[in-house]
Motif scaffolding. Structure first.
Motif, mmCIF file in Angstrom:
data_model
loop_
_atom_site.group_PDB
_atom_site.id
_atom_site.type_symbol
_atom_site.label_atom_id
_atom_site.label_comp_id
_atom_site.label_asym_id
_atom_site.label_seq_id
_atom_site.Cartn_x
_atom_site.Cartn_y
_atom_site.Cartn_z
ATOM 1 N N ALA A 83 33.432 63.217 76.987
ATOM 2 C CA ALA A 83 33.513 63.714 78.557
ATOM 3 C C ALA A 83 31.963 62.951 78.368
ATOM 4 O O ALA A 83 31.271 63.559 77.831
ATOM 5 C CB ALA A 83 34.474 64.609 77.856
ATOM 6 N N VAL A 84 31.294 63.544 79.706
ATOM 7 C CA VAL A 84 30.454 64.097 80.340
ATOM 8 C C VAL A 84 30.269 65.594 81.364
ATOM 9 O O VAL A 84 30.960 65.493 82.364
ATOM 10 C CB VAL A 84 29.563 63.381 81.476
ATOM 11 C CG1 VAL A 84 28.554 64.003 82.344
ATOM 12 C CG2 VAL A 84 29.623 61.509 80.880
ATOM 13 N N LEU A 85 29.592 66.938 80.913
ATOM 14 C CA LEU A 85 29.799 67.907 81.893
ATOM 15 C C LEU A 85 28.259 68.218 82.341
ATOM 16 O O LEU A 85 27.691 67.934 81.609
ATOM 17 C CB LEU A 85 29.385 69.132 80.324
ATOM 18 C CG LEU A 85 29.856 70.468 80.931
ATOM 19 C CD1 LEU A 85 30.850 70.981 81.353
ATOM 20 C CD2 LEU A 85 29.109 71.314 79.863
ATOM 21 N N SER A 86 28.191 68.375 83.646
ATOM 22 C CA SER A 86 27.352 67.788 84.812
ATOM 23 C C SER A 86 27.096 69.512 85.433
ATOM 24 O O SER A 86 27.915 69.820 86.072
ATOM 25 C CB SER A 86 27.525 67.223 85.738
ATOM 26 O OG SER A 86 26.551 67.174 86.416
ATOM 27 N N ALA A 87 26.109 70.186 84.231
ATOM 28 C CA ALA A 87 26.892 71.706 84.708
ATOM 29 C C ALA A 87 25.104 72.063 85.879
ATOM 30 O O ALA A 87 24.292 71.508 85.574
ATOM 31 C CB ALA A 87 26.118 72.695 83.316
ATOM 32 N N LEU A 97 37.736 75.057 73.708
ATOM 33 C CA LEU A 97 36.927 74.484 75.165
ATOM 34 C C LEU A 97 37.103 73.450 74.176
ATOM 35 O O LEU A 97 36.875 72.111 75.619
ATOM 36 C CB LEU A 97 35.777 75.096 75.192
ATOM 37 C CG LEU A 97 35.589 76.041 76.365
ATOM 38 C CD1 LEU A 97 34.612 77.579 76.628
ATOM 39 C CD2 LEU A 97 36.699 76.115 77.423
ATOM 40 N N GLY A 98 36.138 72.646 73.372
ATOM 41 C CA GLY A 98 35.650 71.101 73.093
ATOM 42 C C GLY A 98 36.723 70.504 72.565
ATOM 43 O O GLY A 98 36.568 69.784 73.204
ATOM 44 N N ALA A 99 38.226 71.171 72.303
ATOM 45 C CA ALA A 99 39.201 70.498 71.990
ATOM 46 C C ALA A 99 40.152 70.058 73.632
ATOM 47 O O ALA A 99 40.437 69.287 73.691
ATOM 48 C CB ALA A 99 40.584 71.428 71.679
ATOM 49 N N LEU A 100 39.182 70.311 74.499
ATOM 50 C CA LEU A 100 39.978 69.976 75.518
ATOM 51 C C LEU A 100 39.133 68.791 76.531
ATOM 52 O O LEU A 100 40.056 68.435 77.800
ATOM 53 C CB LEU A 100 40.142 71.538 77.046
ATOM 54 C CG LEU A 100 40.966 72.425 76.547
ATOM 55 C CD1 LEU A 100 40.395 73.815 77.687
ATOM 56 C CD2 LEU A 100 42.152 71.493 76.823
ATOM 57 N N ALA A 149 31.580 67.466 71.223
ATOM 58 C CA ALA A 149 31.139 67.727 70.270
ATOM 59 C C ALA A 149 29.632 68.969 71.276
ATOM 60 O O ALA A 149 29.052 69.960 70.468
ATOM 61 C CB ALA A 149 29.735 66.854 69.497
ATOM 62 N N ALA A 150 29.015 68.117 71.766
ATOM 63 C CA ALA A 150 27.816 68.925 72.766
ATOM 64 C C ALA A 150 28.453 69.763 73.606
ATOM 65 O O ALA A 150 27.743 70.405 73.939
ATOM 66 C CB ALA A 150 26.955 67.586 72.711
ATOM 67 N N GLU A 155 29.008 72.803 71.708
ATOM 68 C CA GLU A 155 28.156 73.193 71.922
ATOM 69 C C GLU A 155 26.707 74.104 73.015
ATOM 70 O O GLU A 155 26.313 75.053 72.513
ATOM 71 C CB GLU A 155 26.470 72.651 71.333
ATOM 72 C CG GLU A 155 26.900 72.070 69.695
ATOM 73 C CD GLU A 155 26.920 72.898 68.885
ATOM 74 O OE1 GLU A 155 25.783 74.141 68.386
ATOM 75 O OE2 GLU A 155 28.214 73.250 67.814
ATOM 76 N N TYR A 156 26.556 73.089 73.575
ATOM 77 C CA TYR A 156 26.872 73.911 74.650
ATOM 78 C C TYR A 156 26.996 75.161 75.562
ATOM 79 O O TYR A 156 26.638 76.599 76.026
ATOM 80 C CB TYR A 156 27.138 72.737 76.179
ATOM 81 C CG TYR A 156 27.055 73.338 77.707
ATOM 82 C CD1 TYR A 156 25.156 73.022 78.230
ATOM 83 C CD2 TYR A 156 27.666 73.862 78.275
ATOM 84 C CE1 TYR A 156 25.209 73.871 79.447
ATOM 85 C CE2 TYR A 156 27.565 74.734 79.977
ATOM 86 C CZ TYR A 156 26.481 74.642 79.864
ATOM 87 O OH TYR A 156 25.901 75.552 81.460
ATOM 88 N N PHE A 157 28.758 75.073 75.099
ATOM 89 C CA PHE A 157 29.032 76.158 75.430
ATOM 90 C C PHE A 157 29.087 77.320 74.647
ATOM 91 O O PHE A 157 29.215 78.963 75.013
ATOM 92 C CB PHE A 157 30.895 76.017 75.491
ATOM 93 C CG PHE A 157 31.187 75.595 77.305
ATOM 94 C CD1 PHE A 157 30.851 76.008 78.626
ATOM 95 C CD2 PHE A 157 31.555 73.897 76.972
ATOM 96 C CE1 PHE A 157 31.019 75.344 79.295
ATOM 97 C CE2 PHE A 157 32.129 73.731 78.420
ATOM 98 C CZ PHE A 157 32.119 74.037 79.542
ATOM 99 N N VAL A 158 28.544 77.167 73.530
ATOM 100 C CA VAL A 158 28.377 78.794 72.488
ATOM 101 C C VAL A 158 27.917 79.186 72.670
ATOM 102 O O VAL A 158 27.956 80.870 73.275
ATOM 103 C CB VAL A 158 27.795 78.618 70.794
ATOM 104 C CG1 VAL A 158 27.389 79.247 70.350
ATOM 105 C CG2 VAL A 158 28.567 77.316 70.401
ATOM 106 N N GLU A 159 26.610 79.413 73.244
ATOM 107 C CA GLU A 159 25.958 80.237 74.169
ATOM 108 C C GLU A 159 25.892 81.158 75.531
ATOM 109 O O GLU A 159 25.653 82.011 75.442
ATOM 110 C CB GLU A 159 24.191 79.972 75.137
ATOM 111 C CG GLU A 159 23.638 80.774 75.237
ATOM 112 C CD GLU A 159 21.897 79.991 75.365
ATOM 113 O OE1 GLU A 159 20.724 80.609 76.646
ATOM 114 O OE2 GLU A 159 20.984 79.033 74.589
ATOM 115 N N LYS A 160 26.836 80.153 76.408
ATOM 116 C CA LYS A 160 27.328 80.366 77.671
ATOM 117 C C LYS A 160 28.314 81.186 77.287
ATOM 118 O O LYS A 160 28.523 82.380 78.312
ATOM 119 C CB LYS A 160 27.717 79.069 78.651
ATOM 120 C CG LYS A 160 26.223 77.998 79.049
ATOM 121 C CD LYS A 160 25.045 78.676 79.684
ATOM 122 C CE LYS A 160 24.314 77.724 79.884
ATOM 123 N NZ LYS A 160 23.330 78.672 80.635
ATOM 124 N N VAL A 161 29.086 81.119 76.649
ATOM 125 C CA VAL A 161 30.414 81.705 76.419
ATOM 126 C C VAL A 161 29.996 82.993 75.895
ATOM 127 O O VAL A 161 30.379 84.512 76.485
ATOM 128 C CB VAL A 161 32.045 81.575 75.948
ATOM 129 C CG1 VAL A 161 32.513 80.006 76.918
ATOM 130 C CG2 VAL A 161 31.333 81.479 74.202
#
Length: 180
Positions: free
Chosen positions: A75-79, A67-70, A89-90, A93-99
């Motif tokens: 980039a900016v992620l606005s969940a 995911l991070g490599a994409l 990188a951040a 980290e955000y996706f670790v818990e979510k996935v």
């Protein structure tokens, strides 16, 4: 005192016109060089859609590294309901818990349908809808998303990503409940 060419004309002002013209032409030339020919439009669309498909596959597989490599470095992620996350990188980290939560709940995300890609020069965007499916095959959520892509070194990466659910949000609690 500097000499003047014609009455009321400053030689420095005369230099500005060619500089502005040259800068404008340079910008147009850069865009023209990076824009794919019309014959390659289908290939560009397919390349951007491949990134979307790779995202969905990595998310469903719980592959945070993929995911991070994409995502582009800036980039900016606005969940929904959360502060924006900046940088690949951040975002990883955000996706670790979510996935992990998603996988533990035995959910998968599906695109419904794959929407058209619009591209210009080194930027592209895609609007599409999604649904979240539980292990019994029931739709537990659905919504829409917009993804901004940027081509870097010939490769499409996600530069901006946001989504929201079609579900009605719950009533606010705590301090937020005080606002109408």
């Amino acid at each position: 005192r500097p000499a003047r060419g014609q009455e009321g004309r400053d030689p420095m002002f005369d230099l500005g016109r060619p500089v502005v013209l040259a800068a404008g032409l340079a910008v147009l030339a850069a865009c023209a060089r990076s824009a794919p020919p019309a014959a390659d439009a289908a290939a560009e669309k397919a390349a951007v859609e491949a990134v979307s498909l790779a995202w969905k596959n990595a998310y469903n597989a719980g592959d945070v590294a993929a995911l991070g490599a994409l995502y582009a470095e800036d980039a900016v992620l606005s969940a929904p309901g959360e502060r924006a996350v900046h940088g690949s990188a951040a975002i990883s980290e955000y996706f670790v818990e979510k996935v992990a939560e998603f996988g533990a709940a035995e959910l998968t995300v599906e695109d419904e349908p794959m929407a058209d890609v619009l591209a210009s020069c080194d930027l592209a965007w895609q609007w599409k809808t999604y649904k979240v499916i539980d292990k019994a095959g029931a739709v537990v959520d659905a919504g829409k998303l917009v993804t901004l892509f940027r081509r870097q070194d010939g490769k499409w990466l996600i530069a901006g990503d946001t989504w929201n659910s079609d579900a009605t949000p719950g009533a606010p609690t705590g301090p937020a409940a005080a606002f109408p």
